[in-house]
Scaffold this active site. Sequence first.
Site, PDB file in Angstrom:
ATOM      1  N   GLU A   6      58.053  49.837  53.448  1.00  0.00           N
ATOM      2  CA  GLU A   6      57.430  48.695  52.774  1.00  0.00           C
ATOM      3  C   GLU A   6      58.447  47.851  51.993  1.00  0.00           C
ATOM      4  OE1 GLU A   6      54.077  50.017  50.455  1.00  0.00           O
ATOM      5  OE2 GLU A   6      52.793  50.061  52.209  1.00  0.00           O
ATOM      6  N   GLU A  51      49.707  53.173  58.014  1.00  0.00           N
ATOM      7  CA  GLU A  51      49.163  53.787  56.799  1.00  0.00           C
ATOM      8  C   GLU A  51      47.817  53.168  56.468  1.00  0.00           C
ATOM      9  OE1 GLU A  51      51.336  53.784  53.153  1.00  0.00           O
ATOM     10  OE2 GLU A  51      53.259  54.026  54.163  1.00  0.00           O
TER      11      GLU A  51
HETATM   12  C1  GLA Z   1      52.068  52.556  50.366  1.00  0.00           C
HETATM   13  C2  GLA Z   1      53.318  53.386  50.531  1.00  0.00           C
HETATM   14  C3  GLA Z   1      53.036  54.849  50.535  1.00  0.00           C
HETATM   15  C4  GLA Z   1      52.024  55.222  49.480  1.00  0.00           C
HETATM   16  C5  GLA Z   1      50.772  54.445  49.717  1.00  0.00           C
HETATM   17  C6  GLA Z   1      49.667  54.788  48.747  1.00  0.00           C
HETATM   18  O1  GLA Z   1      51.476  52.246  51.557  1.00  0.00           O
HETATM   19  O2  GLA Z   1      54.025  53.067  51.686  1.00  0.00           O
HETATM   20  O3  GLA Z   1      54.257  55.531  50.292  1.00  0.00           O
HETATM   21  O4  GLA Z   1      52.542  54.937  48.223  1.00  0.00           O
HETATM   22  O5  GLA Z   1      51.062  53.068  49.558  1.00  0.00           O
HETATM   23  O6  GLA Z   1      48.506  54.048  48.975  1.00  0.00           O
END
Ligand code: GLA
Length: 670
Positions: A155, A311
């Site tokens: 991210e 995710e």
């Molecule tokens: C993001 C991050 C993860 C985690 C999630 C929690 O997507 O990439 O590492 O912190 O949020 O919702």
Amino acid sequence: MTDATGTVTRVPGLLYGGDYNPEQWPEEVWAEDVKLMREAGVTMVTLGVFAWARIQPGPEEWDFGWLDGLLEQLHAHGVAVDLATATASPPAWLVRSHPELLPVTADGVRLEFGSRQHYCPSSPVYRAAAVRLARALAERYGKHPAVALWHVHNEYGDHVTECFCAESAAHFRRWLGERYGGIEALNSAWGTGFWSQHYRSLGEVEPPRTAPGPVNPTQALDWRRFCSDALLECYRAEKAVLDELAPGTPVTTNFMSMFKALDYWAWAAEEDVVSDDAYPDPADPDAHVHAAMNYDLMRSLKGGAPWLLLEQAPSAVSWRPVNVPKRPGLQRLWSLQAVARGADAVMYFQWRASRAGAEKHHSALLPHRGTDSRGWRETVRFGAELRRLAPVAGGRSTAQVAIVLDWENWWALELEDHPSARMRWLDLLRPWYAALHRSGTAVDFVPPTAELDGYRVVLAPNLYLLRERTAQRLAGYAAGGGHLVCGPFSGVVDEHDHIHLGGYPAPLRETLGVVVDEFWPLPEGAATRLSLADGRQLSATRWTEWLEPHGAEAVARYDEGPLAGLPAVTRRGTAWYLGCDLGPQVAVVLGEILRTAGVTPVLAAPEGVEATVRRSPGGAEHLFLLNHTDRPIVVTLPAEWTTANDLLAPDRVPGPALTLGPLDVAVLHR
Ligand code: GLA
Ligand code: GLA
């Protein structure tokens, strides 16, 4: 198997799994993890995302033994690996020996170690250390049969999108030097004749740190461009190592849906496959509409290629003020919504719920309670269901409508000291998207440079910043018979955020046949009534304009206030202009335009039912029907679908109508 354009070809069907963080657990737990992954039908895990300190415990110490073993174990059990380069969270030893790599805010505060994403994107020390780690991993696992996908960093832009340290300032100056060549070109672009801001040399230029009043808007706009590019350089450096040492294995970095700070058009061009992290809020009744919009963007970023939902939360997240879980059926529905909109993976954060750390209250596929839990039963049940959808993988969708999304416009629109601080890109875009979603109209997002000829309608909810060449492209599209629909406060500035003189929306004035004399924003709570030619009444909030027709006809006029009698919505041939913000009522106007343009919905689905079609490279077609309501709904099927079987319910008898239970989904296959 997914199609040949770059998805994860090593794993057949749709990918199922999640972030796997074994370094948070003692080794005894790992064997159980792998066994339970099999039980749940997990086909891929994302490994090592925050494991830098474990892989490289010191500057010259490396510990790969645990990863070697895990990769073998996972591979032996048929679980593929999305291997992270682990570069998003530099370890303490690196930070303490090089504190200058910590990011600095616009106020000059250096952010401390102790969370994550604590790095300056321009830091040569960070870059070198990250590339060294990526290289070490790629050398060791570049040809490992378990590794089906590479996951660069995590991210980009999460927590930290910009750094204002001296190193970043030097980098910004280099970037400006490349953009402008000489200092006078910069002075001209930045309009430094204003407020005595003239520079004699690049050496006098700094990032837009906190200043006494509004900072130079072009400086701020260039800073946004630079920050997206600076992070992209970090990605590119790691990607180059993977391309060299792990050729043939696709590379991604996980996006954050419609995220302002990064120009994802530029980013997606450098990925082998697009992936996204999506966290719709179960407490938001419109969450599925926002999610659909984000998924359409992900599908559009590489011209319609399947993307990966890397995710999402199995139930609640832990980072909102109040974290509402997903009621039974919602996780399944929302996962299948992503598949319906082009995802070839349904993955989660995370596999096993953490016992310690900032995210210990975040849901997981394997909850704290263990396997005797609602969450685990859903994990297993859904894994089995997803296997039935293997034929969907690789399928694409088509759309007759496109929405123009331009990141530099987003940045410029939301600069300071505008006629109204309430003109925000997402607030303007969402009602337009929602109107399409409610009517069952498929839509693609396109960059301002896109080829538009294939679309019947092109929507530009806002183009405050409009380059001449974009305007020419849009004008050509409308001249060729395409229906162009522009929203308010458009055609106002050029790429330097300098006003287009002579009356807005200057570069599109001819095409649209209108000229704006003055903007007339409305304060919070105010509204202005207007009427369509057929007498239907609507009301504008947030924004109106003193609009004079010059060749266009009025589609709607204001009924009251200082603008009474002036046009609010206009049309010249196939070019439409909305000079006001209609909020959700924009659906009325867009509905008329879609009808005029002959746009057909995917299916005349009842309110609350979302319908999409994916077509596989082999010719198979899949109709997704998703019931977003808590009541059963009967859907009438078009003749061609009445004999198609439902992949999710092989016993369901096909016929002219199909009853979807609350939150239920059907995936018809033919
Ligand atoms: C993001 C991050 C993860 C985690 C999630 C929690 O997507 O990439 O590492 O912190 O949020 O919702
Ligand atoms: C003050 C300043 C001016 C200008 C105006 C704008 O009066 O003196 O330079 O900024 O505000 O309203």
